[in-house]
Write an enzyme that holds these catalytic residues in place. Structure first.
Site, PDB file in Angstrom:
ATOM      1  N   THR A 136      81.130  40.775  48.821  1.00 54.99           N
ATOM      2  CA  THR A 136      81.719  40.003  49.908  1.00 54.99           C
ATOM      3  C   THR A 136      80.662  39.551  50.912  1.00 54.99           C
ATOM      4  O   THR A 136      79.615  40.202  51.057  1.00 54.99           O
ATOM      5  CB  THR A 136      82.766  40.880  50.632  1.00 54.99           C
ATOM      6  OG1 THR A 136      83.126  40.265  51.850  1.00 54.99           O
ATOM      7  CG2 THR A 136      82.212  42.263  50.963  1.00 54.99           C
ATOM      8  N   ASP A 137      80.983  38.485  51.640  1.00 57.20           N
ATOM      9  CA  ASP A 137      80.079  38.038  52.713  1.00 57.20           C
ATOM     10  C   ASP A 137      80.134  38.986  53.924  1.00 57.20           C
ATOM     11  O   ASP A 137      79.289  38.900  54.814  1.00 57.20           O
ATOM     12  CB  ASP A 137      80.419  36.607  53.147  1.00 57.20           C
ATOM     13  CG  ASP A 137      81.832  36.442  53.695  1.00 57.20           C
ATOM     14  OD1 ASP A 137      82.619  37.420  53.660  1.00 57.20           O
ATOM     15  OD2 ASP A 137      82.156  35.327  54.168  1.00 57.20           O
ATOM     16  N   GLU A 138      81.122  39.897  53.942  1.00 54.72           N
ATOM     17  CA  GLU A 138      81.283  40.754  55.118  1.00 54.72           C
ATOM     18  C   GLU A 138      80.122  41.740  55.291  1.00 54.72           C
ATOM     19  O   GLU A 138      79.921  42.286  56.370  1.00 54.72           O
ATOM     20  CB  GLU A 138      82.637  41.488  55.061  1.00 54.72           C
ATOM     21  CG  GLU A 138      83.777  40.484  54.949  1.00 54.72           C
ATOM     22  CD  GLU A 138      85.180  41.050  55.134  1.00 54.72           C
ATOM     23  OE1 GLU A 138      85.325  42.097  55.772  1.00 54.72           O
ATOM     24  OE2 GLU A 138      86.118  40.407  54.640  1.00 54.72           O
ATOM     25  N   TYR A 161      84.997  49.151  55.447  1.00 51.36           N
ATOM     26  CA  TYR A 161      85.049  48.351  54.205  1.00 51.36           C
ATOM     27  C   TYR A 161      83.701  47.692  53.937  1.00 51.36           C
ATOM     28  O   TYR A 161      83.109  47.867  52.866  1.00 51.36           O
ATOM     29  CB  TYR A 161      86.158  47.285  54.298  1.00 51.36           C
ATOM     30  CG  TYR A 161      86.036  46.203  53.242  1.00 51.36           C
ATOM     31  CD1 TYR A 161      86.170  46.504  51.882  1.00 51.36           C
ATOM     32  CD2 TYR A 161      85.767  44.875  53.593  1.00 51.36           C
ATOM     33  CE1 TYR A 161      86.042  45.516  50.907  1.00 51.36           C
ATOM     34  CE2 TYR A 161      85.642  43.877  52.628  1.00 51.36           C
ATOM     35  CZ  TYR A 161      85.774  44.206  51.283  1.00 51.36           C
ATOM     36  OH  TYR A 161      85.641  43.227  50.329  1.00 51.36           O
ATOM     37  N   LYS A 165      80.923  48.265  50.915  1.00 54.00           N
ATOM     38  CA  LYS A 165      80.488  47.199  50.000  1.00 54.00           C
ATOM     39  C   LYS A 165      78.962  47.002  50.105  1.00 54.00           C
ATOM     40  O   LYS A 165      78.285  46.796  49.101  1.00 54.00           O
ATOM     41  CB  LYS A 165      81.212  45.883  50.299  1.00 54.00           C
ATOM     42  CG  LYS A 165      82.686  45.877  49.947  1.00 54.00           C
ATOM     43  CD  LYS A 165      82.995  46.052  48.462  1.00 54.00           C
ATOM     44  CE  LYS A 165      82.558  44.881  47.620  1.00 54.00           C
ATOM     45  NZ  LYS A 165      83.023  45.036  46.211  1.00 54.00           N
TER      46      LYS A 165
HETATM   47  P1  NAD Z   1      92.352  43.864  45.347  1.00 55.00           P
HETATM   48  O1  NAD Z   1      92.526  44.949  46.356  1.00 55.00           O
HETATM   49  O2  NAD Z   1      93.397  42.801  45.210  1.00 55.00           O
HETATM   50  O3  NAD Z   1      92.173  44.499  43.897  1.00 55.00           O
HETATM   51  C1  NAD Z   1      91.373  45.614  43.660  1.00 55.00           C
HETATM   52  C2  NAD Z   1      91.707  46.139  42.254  1.00 55.00           C
HETATM   53  O4  NAD Z   1      90.878  47.270  41.994  1.00 55.00           O
HETATM   54  C3  NAD Z   1      93.156  46.626  42.105  1.00 55.00           C
HETATM   55  O5  NAD Z   1      93.696  46.159  40.887  1.00 55.00           O
HETATM   56  C4  NAD Z   1      93.026  48.138  42.099  1.00 55.00           C
HETATM   57  O6  NAD Z   1      94.056  48.791  41.353  1.00 55.00           O
HETATM   58  C5  NAD Z   1      91.666  48.329  41.459  1.00 55.00           C
HETATM   59  N1  NAD Z   1      91.037  49.589  41.838  1.00 55.00           N
HETATM   60  C6  NAD Z   1      90.919  50.116  43.088  1.00 55.00           C
HETATM   61  N2  NAD Z   1      90.292  51.308  43.035  1.00 55.00           N
HETATM   62  C7  NAD Z   1      89.992  51.520  41.722  1.00 55.00           C
HETATM   63  C8  NAD Z   1      89.326  52.564  41.031  1.00 55.00           C
HETATM   64  N3  NAD Z   1      88.860  53.643  41.684  1.00 55.00           N
HETATM   65  N4  NAD Z   1      89.175  52.465  39.698  1.00 55.00           N
HETATM   66  C9  NAD Z   1      89.647  51.386  39.030  1.00 55.00           C
HETATM   67  N5  NAD Z   1      90.299  50.375  39.624  1.00 55.00           N
HETATM   68  C10 NAD Z   1      90.469  50.441  40.963  1.00 55.00           C
HETATM   69  O7  NAD Z   1      90.939  43.227  45.664  1.00 55.00           O
HETATM   70  P2  NAD Z   1      90.443  41.710  45.550  1.00 55.00           P
HETATM   71  O8  NAD Z   1      90.785  41.000  46.798  1.00 55.00           O
HETATM   72  O9  NAD Z   1      90.862  41.147  44.251  1.00 55.00           O
HETATM   73  O10 NAD Z   1      88.877  41.936  45.538  1.00 55.00           O
HETATM   74  C11 NAD Z   1      88.179  42.164  44.318  1.00 55.00           C
HETATM   75  C12 NAD Z   1      86.696  42.316  44.610  1.00 55.00           C
HETATM   76  O11 NAD Z   1      86.218  41.127  45.235  1.00 55.00           O
HETATM   77  C13 NAD Z   1      86.384  43.464  45.581  1.00 55.00           C
HETATM   78  O12 NAD Z   1      85.218  44.086  45.152  1.00 55.00           O
HETATM   79  C14 NAD Z   1      86.177  42.773  46.921  1.00 55.00           C
HETATM   80  O13 NAD Z   1      85.280  43.503  47.711  1.00 55.00           O
HETATM   81  C15 NAD Z   1      85.594  41.444  46.480  1.00 55.00           C
HETATM   82  N6  NAD Z   1      85.836  40.294  47.380  1.00 55.00           N
HETATM   83  C16 NAD Z   1      87.089  40.010  47.818  1.00 55.00           C
HETATM   84  C17 NAD Z   1      87.299  38.891  48.641  1.00 55.00           C
HETATM   85  C18 NAD Z   1      88.688  38.511  49.116  1.00 55.00           C
HETATM   86  O14 NAD Z   1      88.818  37.574  49.931  1.00 55.00           O
HETATM   87  N7  NAD Z   1      89.755  39.144  48.647  1.00 55.00           N
HETATM   88  C19 NAD Z   1      86.229  38.075  49.010  1.00 55.00           C
HETATM   89  C20 NAD Z   1      84.954  38.401  48.525  1.00 55.00           C
HETATM   90  C21 NAD Z   1      84.780  39.510  47.695  1.00 55.00           C
HETATM   91  P1  TYD Z   2      92.156  39.546  56.201  1.00 53.39           P
HETATM   92  O1  TYD Z   2      93.013  38.655  55.372  1.00 53.39           O
HETATM   93  O2  TYD Z   2      92.527  40.974  56.355  1.00 53.39           O
HETATM   94  O3  TYD Z   2      90.672  39.395  55.641  1.00 53.39           O
HETATM   95  P2  TYD Z   2      89.263  39.925  56.299  1.00 53.39           P
HETATM   96  O4  TYD Z   2      89.538  40.873  57.380  1.00 53.39           O
HETATM   97  O5  TYD Z   2      88.630  40.597  55.122  1.00 53.39           O
HETATM   98  O6  TYD Z   2      88.544  38.693  56.753  1.00 53.39           O
HETATM   99  O7  TYD Z   2      92.073  38.918  57.653  1.00 53.39           O
HETATM  100  C1  TYD Z   2      91.645  37.571  57.847  1.00 53.39           C
HETATM  101  C2  TYD Z   2      91.594  37.328  59.345  1.00 53.39           C
HETATM  102  O8  TYD Z   2      92.938  37.383  59.867  1.00 53.39           O
HETATM  103  C3  TYD Z   2      90.810  38.381  60.110  1.00 53.39           C
HETATM  104  O9  TYD Z   2      90.140  37.754  61.193  1.00 53.39           O
HETATM  105  C4  TYD Z   2      91.876  39.331  60.647  1.00 53.39           C
HETATM  106  C5  TYD Z   2      93.060  38.407  60.856  1.00 53.39           C
HETATM  107  N1  TYD Z   2      94.408  39.014  60.684  1.00 53.39           N
HETATM  108  C6  TYD Z   2      95.381  38.833  61.652  1.00 53.39           C
HETATM  109  O10 TYD Z   2      95.156  38.162  62.687  1.00 53.39           O
HETATM  110  N2  TYD Z   2      96.606  39.390  61.461  1.00 53.39           N
HETATM  111  C7  TYD Z   2      96.911  40.120  60.342  1.00 53.39           C
HETATM  112  O11 TYD Z   2      98.056  40.638  60.237  1.00 53.39           O
HETATM  113  C8  TYD Z   2      95.907  40.296  59.345  1.00 53.39           C
HETATM  114  C9  TYD Z   2      96.184  41.097  58.111  1.00 53.39           C
HETATM  115  C10 TYD Z   2      94.657  39.711  59.545  1.00 53.39           C
END
Ligand code: NAD
Ligand code: TYD
Length: 354
Positions: A136-138, A161, A165
Site C-alpha cells: 500500500t501507499d500508506e 496497519y 505493511k
Molecule cells: P481484504 O481485507 O479485503 O482481504 C484480505 C484477505 O486476506 C481476506 O480474504 C482474508 O480472509 C485473507 N487473510 C487475512 N489474514 C489471513 C491469513 N493469516 N492467512 C490467509 N489469509 C488471510 O484486503 P484487500 O483490500 O483486498 O487488500 C489486499 C492486499 O492489498 C493487502 O495486502 C492490502 O494491504 C493491499 N492493498 C489494499 C488497498 C485497498 O485499497 N484495499 C490498497 C493498496 C494495497
Molecule cells: P478507508 O476506506 O478506511 O481507507 P484508508 O483509511 O485505508 O485510506 O478510509 C478512506 C478515508 O475515509 C480515510 O480518510 C478515512 C475516511 N473514513 C471516514 O471518513 N468515515 C468512515 O466511516 C470510514 C470507514 C473512513
C-alpha cells in the site's frame, strides 16, 4: 492433475477484495497455469466473491493461514509453485487501531513465514521464480497539500496497519538482498469497486445510502485519498508480475485525488439518480463524527515509473468506475446482506454506535 498445467502460482488472500479480482483475472487469462488460492477466510474473506470461477479446471482453493509454515511447506511440495502473489493481510486501519497485534501477526509474521518457505523451497533454483508482494501507499506516511509519493519516498508509517505493511515490505526486500530471493513490491493507492467489504469508506456509504442510514465522515472530511478502480490495480499487478524487474518497487495510482467529503457528495448525487430519489436526499445523511486517531491527511501516488517503464495507465475514468461500482452493489443485494449480517452488526455498533 497438476502436471497438465505449465505453471503454478500461489495467490494468498484470494477471497478478499483485491485478491478475488486478481484470482479471477489470472484464472481466466492463464488457463494453462494452476492458480492455488490460500485464504484463511477471516471476516474479510468470502468465497461468494469467486463463485463464477470456482469450478474452473485450473483453480484450487485451500482454506489456511499464511502463518502456518507446515501447511505452506506442504503446499509448495504439492503444487511446485513458480510464483507467489501475496495479497493476504489484515487491511483496515480502524481495526488496526483496536487490535494492532492481529496486524503484526498476519502482516509481519505471516509474510515472513511465507518468504521463508518460498526461499527454502526455491533454494538453488531462483531462476524463473517470483515472490510478488502487494502493498500500500500508506507505508509512505502522510503528505501535506502538495507533492506525491514516489518509489524513493522514505517510509514513515503512522497507523498500526501501515506500520505492519511497512515492516512486511522491509522483510520482502531483506530476502532479496540477503538471500537473492527474486521479489517485487508494488505500493498502490486506495482501491474501490465490486466486492469491497463495507467497512471501508465507499462501500460503507453505498450500503448506508441504500438503507437511509447516516454517512459517518471523520473530522471535517478534508482528508484526501487517491482512488483507483480495483480492475486497474489487478491489471497493473499482472503487467508487473510478467514484465517487472526483480528487486524493484512500483507505485500504482491513477492521479485521482478526492477529499472524503467531495467523493461522498458525488456518491450521493449518483445514488439519488440511480435510486430515483430527489436530488439532495442522500447528502442529508452526511454526519460528521469524531476523527480517526492519527488520521493521515493526504495520499497521492506518482505512477511515472510504471507508466514510463511498463506502459501502464488506468483504463477507467473515475465517474464510470464509481457508476459501475454503485450498479454492482445495487444488483448484488444478496451479497451485501450476507456480508453485513452477524458479526458486521457488532463491528458497526462498536465503531459507530448504532
Ligand atoms: P481484504 O481485507 O479485503 O482481504 C484480505 C484477505 O486476506 C481476506 O480474504 C482474508 O480472509 C485473507 N487473510 C487475512 N489474514 C489471513 C491469513 N493469516 N492467512 C490467509 N489469509 C488471510 O484486503 P484487500 O483490500 O483486498 O487488500 C489486499 C492486499 O492489498 C493487502 O495486502 C492490502 O494491504 C493491499 N492493498 C489494499 C488497498 C485497498 O485499497 N484495499 C490498497 C493498496 C494495497
Ligand atoms: P478507508 O476506506 O478506511 O481507507 P484508508 O483509511 O485505508 O485510506 O478510509 C478512506 C478515508 O475515509 C480515510 O480518510 C478515512 C475516511 N473514513 C471516514 O471518513 N468515515 C468512515 O466511516 C470510514 C470507514 C473512513
Amino acid at each position: 492433475m497438476e502436471s497438465t498445467h505449465h505453471k503454478s502460482i500461489l495467490i494468498t488472500g484470494g477471497a478478499g477484495f483485491i485478491g478475488s479480482h486478481l484470482t479471477r483475472l489470472f484464472v481466466i487469462k492463464y488457463p494453462d497455469t494452476r492458480i492455488v488460492n490460500l485464504d484463511k477466510l477471516t471476516y474479510a474473506g468470502n468465497l461468494e466473491n469467486l463463485k463464477d470461477i470456482e469450478k474452473k479446471d485450473n483453480y484450487t482453493f485451500i482454506k489456511g493461514d499464511i502463518c502456518d509454515g507446515d501447511l505452506l511447506n506442504k503446499l509448495f511440495e504439492q503444487y511446485a509453485f513458480d510464483g507467489v502473489l501475496h495479497c493476504a493481510a489484515e487491511s483496515h486501519v480502524d481495526r488496526s487501531i483496536t487490535d494492532p497485534l492481529a496486524f503484526v501477526k498476519t502482516n509481519v509474521l505471516g509474510t515472513a513465514t511465507l518468504l521463508n518457505v518460498a526461499k527454502e523451497y526455491w533454494k538453488g533454483h531462483f531462476e524463473g521464480k517470483l515472490f510478488y508482494h502487494i502493498s500500500t501507499d500508506e507505508v509512505y506516511g502522510t503528505l501535506g497539500e502538495t507533492g506525491f509519493f514516489t518509489e524513493e519516498t522514505p517510509y514513515d508509517p503512522r497507523s498500526p496497519y501501515s506500520a505492519s505493511k511497512a515492516s512486511s515490505d522491509h522483510f520482502v526486500r531483506a530476502y532479496y538482498h540477503t538471500y537473492g530471493l527474486p521479489v517485487i513490491v508494488s505500493n498502490c493507492s486506495n482501491n474501490y469497486g465490486p466486492y469491497h467489504f463495507p467497512e471501508k469508506l465507499i462501500p460503507l456509504c453505498i450500503n448506508n445510502i441504500i438503507h437511509n442510514k447516516p454517512l459517518p465522515i471523520y473530522g471535517k472530511g478534508e482528508n484526501v485519498r487517491d482512488w483507483l478502480f480495483v480492475e486497474d490495480h489487478v491489471r497493473a499487478i499482472d503487467l508487473i508480475f510478467h514484465k517487472g524487474k526483480a528487486g524493484e518497487t512500483y507505485n500504482i495510482g491513477g492521479h485521482n485525488e478526492w477529499k472524503n467529503i467531495d467523493i461522498i457528495r458525488e456518491l450521493c448525487r449518483q445514488m439519488d439518480n440511480k435510486l430515483g430519489r430527489a436530488a439532495g436526499t442522500s447528502e442529508k445523511l452526511i454526519t460528521f463524527v469524531k476523527d480517526r486517531a492519527g488520521h493521515d491527511l493526504r495520499y497521492a501516488i506518482d505512477p511515472t515509473k510504471l507508466s514510463e517503464e511498463l506502459g501502464w495507465k488506468p483504463a477507467l475514468q473515475f465517474e464510470e468506475g464509481l457508476a459501475r461500482t454503485i450498479d454492482w452493489y445495487l444488483e448484488n443485494g444478496e451479497w451485501l446482506n450476507h456480508v453485513t449480517s452477524g458479526n458486521y452488526q457488532k463491528y458497526y455498533e462498536g465503531m459507530y454506535g448504532s
